[in-house]
Write an enzyme that holds these catalytic residues in place. Structure first.
Site, PDB file in Angstrom:
ATOM      1  N   ASN A 100      79.965   8.059 161.718  1.00 46.44           N
ATOM      2  CA  ASN A 100      80.680   6.526 161.531  1.00 46.44           C
ATOM      3  C   ASN A 100      82.001   6.390 162.016  1.00 46.44           C
ATOM      4  O   ASN A 100      82.364   5.185 162.238  1.00 46.44           O
ATOM      5  CB  ASN A 100      80.412   6.239 160.094  1.00 46.44           C
ATOM      6  CG  ASN A 100      80.786   7.237 159.004  1.00 46.44           C
ATOM      7  OD1 ASN A 100      81.315   8.334 159.118  1.00 46.44           O
ATOM      8  ND2 ASN A 100      81.189   6.700 157.804  1.00 46.44           N
ATOM      9  N   GLU A 126      83.617  15.907 152.016  1.00 42.91           N
ATOM     10  CA  GLU A 126      83.741  14.695 151.845  1.00 42.91           C
ATOM     11  C   GLU A 126      82.529  13.973 152.004  1.00 42.91           C
ATOM     12  O   GLU A 126      81.916  13.911 153.117  1.00 42.91           O
ATOM     13  CB  GLU A 126      84.655  14.201 153.136  1.00 42.91           C
ATOM     14  CG  GLU A 126      86.112  14.408 152.936  1.00 42.91           C
ATOM     15  CD  GLU A 126      86.930  14.004 151.900  1.00 42.91           C
ATOM     16  OE1 GLU A 126      86.488  13.065 151.125  1.00 42.91           O
ATOM     17  OE2 GLU A 126      88.173  14.479 151.705  1.00 42.91           O
ATOM     18  N   CYS A 182      81.707   5.500 154.044  1.00 42.22           N
ATOM     19  CA  CYS A 182      81.494   6.025 152.591  1.00 42.22           C
ATOM     20  C   CYS A 182      82.390   5.393 151.534  1.00 42.22           C
ATOM     21  O   CYS A 182      81.907   5.600 150.307  1.00 42.22           O
ATOM     22  CB  CYS A 182      81.494   7.569 152.622  1.00 42.22           C
ATOM     23  SG  CYS A 182      83.257   7.955 153.289  1.00 42.22           S
ATOM     24  N   GLU A 228      91.608  15.117 151.911  1.00 39.00           N
ATOM     25  CA  GLU A 228      92.189  14.913 153.441  1.00 39.00           C
ATOM     26  C   GLU A 228      93.065  13.621 153.556  1.00 39.00           C
ATOM     27  O   GLU A 228      93.389  13.070 152.807  1.00 39.00           O
ATOM     28  CB  GLU A 228      91.066  14.845 154.124  1.00 39.00           C
ATOM     29  CG  GLU A 228      89.934  15.735 154.153  1.00 39.00           C
ATOM     30  CD  GLU A 228      88.926  15.518 155.250  1.00 39.00           C
ATOM     31  OE1 GLU A 228      88.638  14.316 155.613  1.00 39.00           O
ATOM     32  OE2 GLU A 228      88.428  16.557 155.974  1.00 39.00           O
TER      33      GLU A 228
END
Ligand code: ADP
Length: 492
Positions: free
Chosen positions: A160, A258, A292, A466
């Site tokens: 994505n 993640e 997400c 991150e």
């Protein structure tokens, strides 16, 4: 330093090959294809690599690590800055490549290239700030803490954000002095390959950053079980993340995950309605709803519900849907037929359980993989779209009466990545900021991520962070060094 190699536009196929130890690896003849989801046409044929290539890549990482980790941080920083410069210099080509393989509107792809580049610059800067500590432990000794690179890193990324998910992992790893083998998603490997070629041009030595793709479980199995790999970092679905975490357990690797979210976006009666509508659109419909951190459940208080629904639907109905490479568009295709089917199933299930379509609800005539941007009202927690990520352009509105109900609904999921709230009440702001069980909360805005922000989730949405100054810690080990002191003669 930067070379004068041609830009991607002149050389796009050559520069979209895998790289092991600075070279395109010879495949065994097997290939896989990459298609443009807007047209479903094949745009590239790629050598299909597997376990053997992964083992070679990891071995080349181990060899390159010896020299890379010893370089001065300033030198690694300069190389990362050169990479940053080359990414921006090739921004337009990278954006077109990204739209071609992923489908997002070209303007969003340009934004993603800027976002991807921002991590490279940020971690180039952070490379020089890996400070240690000196601890006044006891009379007879001193304790120092130094930070060292974890070592060889295995990374797997999703489709994505084919550029930004790469740099968000690779830039801090390289800055820390680690070497990386990356497996991007097979649906969108071209941006990753192109970025790796630019990294080589920028002076990243062969073997420091390898990129391979093909047989995902086979490559994944090497990256999660080879003892040479010290750290494994993944972005993708929760189901695959759990599987890969379990695989990492046998060699006890450091792990960052993640994973998926199920973000609530809560609109209170006291919200500024225009801000809430724009925030909901930014959060819900960016990348055709395929992020997400996309709002998955839009909770709207009764007093503002009907006005909000009407204003949101009016904006959404005006979206320009189409091929991102052809003219101005607001929304592209879904990534695959399965992704489109999931969206259709969620809408069908919701309507079957009493939701009402305000706009959209059907496939879109722009192409095989397009769906109309959709707003539903009357959503409830029993619907599939409340329990799973829809990952598509569907905004379901849930009506609620009070803050306690909204907070309970928001937290009633095993996911805990992002949440959003629109309110002008500062007391409520604090209650929600502290009460929402997520890693990130956006208030009165729908975009929360940037290179400066620690990105990550709680509960089953992940492990680690991150971006931000914390992002580099995922690639560093602390080492405690105790120095004994000789007995000190008293000073006369
Ligand atoms: P999504 O639902 O976004 O496609 P996935 O978790 O399936 O998310 O994919 C994210 C990444 O994980 C991709 O690079 C994909 O190839 C990879 N992947 C999927 N299954 C496996 C597996 N069994 N082993 C290793 N990598 C995998």
């Amino acid at each position: 330093m930067a070379s004068t190699r041609p830009s991607l536009a002149e050389d796009v196929v050559l520069r979209t090959t895998p790289i092991i130890d600075g070279l395109p690896p010879a495949g065994k003849g097997c290939v896989f294809t990459v298609t443009n989801p807007a047209t479903t046409q094949t745009i590239a044929t790629i050598p299909l690599l597997g376990a053997e290539a992964a083992e070679r890549a990891v071995a080349s990482n181990a060899a390159a690590l010896q020299e890379w980790r010893k370089r001065a941080a300033a030198e690694r920083a300069d190389i990362l800055l050169a990479w940053h410069g080359l990414i921006l210099q090739n921004r337009e080509d990278l954006a077109r490549l990204l739209t071609s393989e992923q489908g997002k509107p070209l303007n969003e792809a340009r934004g993603e290239i800027d976002y991807a580049a921002s991590f490279v610059r940020w971690f180039a800067e952070e490379a020089r700030r890996v400070y240690g500590e000196i601890i006044p432990a006891a009379r007879e000794r001193r304790v120092m803490v130094i930070k060292q690179p974890v070592g060889v890193v295995g990374a797997i990324t999703p489709w994505n954000f084919p550029a930004a998910m790469i740099t968000r992992k690779v830039a801090p790893a390289l800055a820390a002095g680690c070497t990386v083998t990356l497996k991007p998603a097979e649906l969108t490997p071209l941006s990753a390959f192109a970025l790796a070629h630019l990294a080589l041009d920028a002076g990243v030595p062969p073997g420091v950053f390898n990129v391979i793709a093909g047989d995902a479980p086979a490559i994944g199995s090497v990256l999660t079980s080879d003892p040479t790999v010290a750290k494994f970092t993944f972005t993708g679905s929760t189901a695959v993340g759990k599987l890969l975490t379990a695989q990492c357990a046998t060699t006890l690797k450091r792990v960052s995950m993640e994973l998926g979210g199920n973000a609530p976006l809560i609109v209170f009666d006291d919200a500024d309605i225009d801000t809430a509508v724009e925030g909901a659109i930014a959060s819900k419909f960016r990348n055709t709803g395929q992020t997400c951190v996309c709002a998955n459940r839009i909770l709207v208080q009764s007093g503002i519900h009907d006005r909000f629904a009407e204003a949101l639907a009016a904006r959404v109905a005006a979206f320009r849907v189409g091929n991102g490479l052809e003219g101005e568009t607001d929304q592209g295709p879904l990534i695959t037929a399965a992704a489109l089917q999931k969206v259709r199933d969620h809408v069908g299930d919701a309507v079957g359980r009493g939701a009402r379509i305000v706009t959209g609800g059907e496939r879109h005539e722009a192409g095989e993989l397009f769906h109309q941007p959709t707003v539903l009202i009357g959503a409830n927690p029993d619907m599939r779209l409340a329990q799973e990520e829809t990952f598509g352009p569907v905004a379901p509105l849930f009506r609620f009466a009070n803050e306690g109900e909204a907070l309970a609904l928001a937290n009633s999921t095993r996911s805990g990545l992002a949440a959003y709230a629109f309110t002008r009440d500062m007391d409520r702001f604090w209650r929600l900021a502290e009460g929402l069980e997520v890693g990130m909360v956006g208030f009165n805005n729908g975009i929360i991520s940037s290179e400066t922000v620690p990105f990550g989730g709680v509960k089953e949405s992940g492990l680690g962070r991150e971006g931000s100054r914390h992002g580099i810690d995922e690639f560093l080990e602390l080492k405690a060094i105790s120095l004994g002191l000789p007995p000190q003669p008293g000073i006369e």
